[in-house]
Design a protein around this motif. Structure first.
Motif, PDB file in Angstrom:
ATOM      1  N   SER A  92      -9.016   5.087   3.891  1.00  0.00           N
ATOM      2  CA  SER A  92      -8.670   4.749   2.228  1.00  0.00           C
ATOM      3  C   SER A  92      -9.057   6.104   1.872  1.00  0.00           C
TER       4      SER A  92
ATOM      5  N   SER B  16      -4.896  -4.070   0.039  1.00  0.00           N
ATOM      6  CA  SER B  16      -3.596  -4.143  -0.791  1.00  0.00           C
ATOM      7  C   SER B  16      -3.636  -3.552  -2.041  1.00  0.00           C
TER       8      SER B  16
ATOM      9  N   ASN C  62       0.978  -1.294   0.049  1.00  0.00           N
ATOM     10  CA  ASN C  62       0.147   0.018   0.090  1.00  0.00           C
ATOM     11  C   ASN C  62       0.834   1.247  -0.063  1.00  0.00           C
TER      12      ASN C  62
END
Length: 123
Positions: free
Chosen positions: A120, A111, A72
């Motif tokens: 996110s 991922s 990430n």
């Protein structure tokens, strides 16, 4: 970055919980660079946002190529460091939080994403 990832792949593949955390930046998000009124829009540099955007592509492509490794990118935020003359709005401890959190994600964690302190962020 590609050379570093390649060098560590053999060790990562032996780990029970392998993870790669690439330190990116909100300055890498094209939509923010072009959105009027965004603090990112006011950033005059070329090399830094471009290199971080390239890092984001590397993150996504490696995440697809190595699904057993959590890979990430994170944007730690405007952190007071020597890079910005210590003008950042948060401490190094605050900026490091998302890096440490993503380094500790488990095998079922995300991922190929981009994250900041709030969670996110859409590419």
């Amino acid at each position: 970055m590609v050379r570093v990832i390649r060098a560590f792949l053999p060790l990562l593949e032996k780990s029970s919980v392998p993870a790669i955390v690439n330190v990116s930046s909100a300055l890498s998000l094209t939509r923010e660079l072009i959105r009027g009124g965004s603090p990112t829009n006011l950033f005059p540099g070329i090399g830094y946002p471009a290199s971080k955007a390239a890092l984001n592509v590397i993150t996504v492509q490696y995440a697809k190529a190595f699904p057993g490794i959590r890979i990430n990118a994170v944007g730690p935020g405007f952190t007071a460091t020597d890079l910005n003359g210590n003008t950042g709005t948060q401490s190094v401890r605050e900026g490091a939080e998302v890096i440490v959190r993503m380094a500790q994600i488990g095998p079922r964690g995300p991922s190929g994403g981009f994250f900041d302190r709030r969670g996110s962020i859409a590419w």
